[in-house]
Design an enzyme around this catalytic site. Structure first.
Site, PDB file in Angstrom:
ATOM      1  N   ALA A  33      -7.243  18.146  -6.492  1.00  0.00           N
ATOM      2  CA  ALA A  33      -6.188  18.723  -5.637  1.00  0.00           C
ATOM      3  C   ALA A  33      -4.954  17.821  -5.649  1.00  0.00           C
ATOM      4  CB  ALA A  33      -6.711  18.893  -4.213  1.00  0.00           C
ATOM      5  N   TYR A  77      -9.483  14.567  -5.724  1.00  0.00           N
ATOM      6  CA  TYR A  77      -8.663  14.027  -6.825  1.00  0.00           C
ATOM      7  C   TYR A  77      -7.996  15.166  -7.603  1.00  0.00           C
ATOM      8  CZ  TYR A  77      -7.637  11.063 -10.932  1.00  0.00           C
ATOM      9  OH  TYR A  77      -7.029  10.376 -11.964  1.00  0.00           O
ATOM     10  N   LYS A  94      -4.034  15.639  -7.981  1.00  0.00           N
ATOM     11  CA  LYS A  94      -3.362  15.614  -9.289  1.00  0.00           C
ATOM     12  C   LYS A  94      -2.678  16.946  -9.586  1.00  0.00           C
ATOM     13  CE  LYS A  94      -4.001  11.380 -10.642  1.00  0.00           C
ATOM     14  NZ  LYS A  94      -2.875  10.432 -10.411  1.00  0.00           N
ATOM     15  N   ASN A 144       0.883  -1.167   0.000  1.00  0.00           N
ATOM     16  CA  ASN A 144       0.000   0.000   0.000  1.00  0.00           C
ATOM     17  C   ASN A 144       0.921   1.218   0.000  1.00  0.00           C
ATOM     18  OD1 ASN A 144      -1.630   2.149   0.586  1.00  0.00           O
ATOM     19  ND2 ASN A 144      -2.769   1.123   2.207  1.00  0.00           N
ATOM     20  N   VAL A 145       0.938   1.954  -1.093  1.00  0.00           N
ATOM     21  CA  VAL A 145       1.911   3.049  -1.202  1.00  0.00           C
ATOM     22  C   VAL A 145       1.690   4.144  -0.159  1.00  0.00           C
ATOM     23  CG1 VAL A 145       2.403   2.664  -3.655  1.00  0.00           C
ATOM     24  CG2 VAL A 145       0.579   4.281  -3.005  1.00  0.00           C
TER      25      VAL A 145
HETATM   26  N1  LIG Z   1      -8.159   5.834 -16.167  1.00  0.00           N
HETATM   27  C1  LIG Z   1      -8.148   7.090 -16.495  1.00  0.00           C
HETATM   28  O1  LIG Z   1      -8.932   7.514 -17.328  1.00  0.00           O
HETATM   29  C2  LIG Z   1      -7.147   8.017 -15.900  1.00  0.00           C
HETATM   30  C3  LIG Z   1      -7.116   9.333 -16.361  1.00  0.00           C
HETATM   31  C4  LIG Z   1      -6.176  10.214 -15.816  1.00  0.00           C
HETATM   32  C5  LIG Z   1      -5.307   9.754 -14.831  1.00  0.00           C
HETATM   33  N2  LIG Z   1      -5.379   8.467 -14.399  1.00  0.00           N
HETATM   34  C6  LIG Z   1      -4.406   8.047 -13.387  1.00  0.00           C
HETATM   35  O2  LIG Z   1      -3.692   6.939 -13.892  1.00  0.00           O
HETATM   36  C7  LIG Z   1      -3.284   6.097 -12.809  1.00  0.00           C
HETATM   37  C8  LIG Z   1      -3.736   4.675 -13.068  1.00  0.00           C
HETATM   38  O3  LIG Z   1      -5.140   4.676 -13.209  1.00  0.00           O
HETATM   39  P1  LIG Z   1      -5.976   3.442 -13.773  1.00  0.00           P
HETATM   40  O4  LIG Z   1      -7.069   4.027 -14.571  1.00  0.00           O
HETATM   41  O5  LIG Z   1      -5.079   2.435 -14.384  1.00  0.00           O
HETATM   42  O6  LIG Z   1      -6.591   2.929 -12.391  1.00  0.00           O
HETATM   43  P2  LIG Z   1      -7.161   1.497 -11.982  1.00  0.00           P
HETATM   44  O7  LIG Z   1      -8.171   1.775 -10.930  1.00  0.00           O
HETATM   45  O8  LIG Z   1      -7.546   0.704 -13.176  1.00  0.00           O
HETATM   46  O9  LIG Z   1      -5.871   0.820 -11.308  1.00  0.00           O
HETATM   47  C9  LIG Z   1      -5.250   1.377 -10.179  1.00  0.00           C
HETATM   48  C10 LIG Z   1      -4.434   0.303  -9.483  1.00  0.00           C
HETATM   49  O10 LIG Z   1      -3.819   0.925  -8.351  1.00  0.00           O
HETATM   50  C11 LIG Z   1      -3.941   0.048  -7.241  1.00  0.00           C
HETATM   51  N3  LIG Z   1      -3.919   0.824  -6.021  1.00  0.00           N
HETATM   52  C12 LIG Z   1      -4.891   1.649  -5.545  1.00  0.00           C
HETATM   53  N4  LIG Z   1      -4.507   2.174  -4.386  1.00  0.00           N
HETATM   54  C13 LIG Z   1      -3.279   1.675  -4.108  1.00  0.00           C
HETATM   55  C14 LIG Z   1      -2.366   1.836  -3.034  1.00  0.00           C
HETATM   56  N5  LIG Z   1      -2.664   2.616  -1.984  1.00  0.00           N
HETATM   57  N6  LIG Z   1      -1.182   1.181  -3.069  1.00  0.00           N
HETATM   58  C15 LIG Z   1      -0.904   0.376  -4.120  1.00  0.00           C
HETATM   59  N7  LIG Z   1      -1.722   0.163  -5.148  1.00  0.00           N
HETATM   60  C16 LIG Z   1      -2.898   0.817  -5.146  1.00  0.00           C
HETATM   61  C17 LIG Z   1      -5.269  -0.674  -7.455  1.00  0.00           C
HETATM   62  O11 LIG Z   1      -5.308  -1.884  -6.719  1.00  0.00           O
HETATM   63  C18 LIG Z   1      -5.269  -0.861  -8.962  1.00  0.00           C
HETATM   64  O12 LIG Z   1      -4.663  -2.077  -9.332  1.00  0.00           O
HETATM   65  C19 LIG Z   1      -3.889   6.714 -11.547  1.00  0.00           C
HETATM   66  O13 LIG Z   1      -2.924   7.514 -10.911  1.00  0.00           O
HETATM   67  C20 LIG Z   1      -5.020   7.561 -12.080  1.00  0.00           C
HETATM   68  O14 LIG Z   1      -5.357   8.600 -11.217  1.00  0.00           O
HETATM   69  C21 LIG Z   1      -6.273   7.595 -14.911  1.00  0.00           C
END
Ligand SMILES: NC(=O)c1ccc[n+]([C@@H]2O[C@H](COP(=O)([O-])OP(=O)(O)OC[C@H]3O[C@@H](n4cnc5c(N)ncnc54)[C@H](O)[C@@H]3O)[C@@H](O)[C@H]2O)c1
Length: 248
Positions: free
Chosen positions: A156, A154, A158, A62-63
């Protein structure tokens, strides 16, 4: 191969963008630590990479929890001797209109994105400074630049990551360590509600000049770029892979 023998940590790599990035890095020759809170999904991604001839280990972490991150980074260093690339990708959303958002929802989101990224940065940066080499990649979002309704936490977080990217880049440049951020477009389960909700989806698509959702696999090459020598002279930058949504 652009990342041959580099050692990479990708957080939140059990699914979505992180899984696509871990897979792309392994294909480019990197040894990849697939880090996630969910060990089951992380193990499945690592198994797929290894089955395809790459090198990966899965680690539960858990980061947002400092001790977890310290143990995870030590495990990677014990396994492969160092960390060259850190991708701070783990993320969550806790959506609520701001007058109804609980303190817990606020803290949880800041805890994963900001504290989580900071924890991982501090866990690997000492070795990078010693070796005068490192690539730090943060993940931000259009939400951090434009704001989003129902996601003040979120947005804030990002926006905070943009500041972290620039500070990291300025402070570590003297050690040949670069730091950049990627703002991915809407893809993966995180934005499933937006992409499937009849009320929102057309409105949202209208804001994307390329007029379609992203595939994590088409965002992953941008992460390869920032991890590779091709970006050696690029630092402190934000690259939006969002179909043009943030053109302004
Ligand atoms: N999907 C989008 O459209 C989108 C758009 C802009 C930014 N993002 C960013 O991209 C990144 C990845 O997003 P995604 O869409 O692949 O998300 P997702 O929800 O598909 O996957 C996120 C992963 O992070 C893991 N995770 C969550 N909290 C954690 C923690 N505390 N410690 C370790 N692992 C943890 C989850 O178990 C999951 O496997 C994120 O930072 C998200 O904010 C996503």
């Amino acid at each position: 191969m652009q990342l041959k023998d580099r050692v990479a940590i990708v957080t939140g790599a059990g699914q979505g963008i992180g899984a696509a990035v871990a897979t792309a890095y392994a294909r480019e020759g990197a040894k990849v630590a697939v880090v996630d809170m969910n060990l089951e999904t992380a193990a499945a991604v690592a198994a797929q990479i290894n089955a395809a001839g790459g090198q990966a280990i899965a680690l539960a972490c858990n980061v947002a929890v400092r001790a977890d991150v310290t143990a995870m980074a030590e495990q990677v260093t014990q396994t492969w001797g160092r960390v060259d690339i850190l991708v701070n990708n783990a993320g969550i959303t806790r959506t609520a209109m701001l007058h109804k958002m609980t303190e817990q929802q606020w803290q949880d989101v800041l805890g994963v994105h900001l504290t989580g990224s900071f924890n991982c940065l501090q866990a690997v940066v000492g070795g990078m400074i010693e070796r005068r080499y490192g690539r730090i990649i943060y993940v931000t979002s259009a939400a951090g630049v434009l704001g989003t309704i129902g996601q003040i936490n979120y947005s804030a977080a990002k926006a905070g990551i943009l500041g972290m990217t620039k500070s990291t880049a300025k402070e570590l440049a003297r050690y040949n360590i670069t730091a950049n951020a990627i703002a991915p477009g809407a893809s993966t389960p995180m934005t499933e509600t937006i992409r499937t909700d009849e009320k929102f989806k057309d409105k949202y698509l209208e804001r994307i000049p390329l007029a379609r959702w992203a595939e994590p696999e088409e965002i992953a090459p941008v992460f390869v770029f920032f991890a590779s020598d091709a970006s050696a002279y690029v630092t402190g930058q934000i690259l939006a892979a969002d179909g043009g949504m943030t053109i302004h």
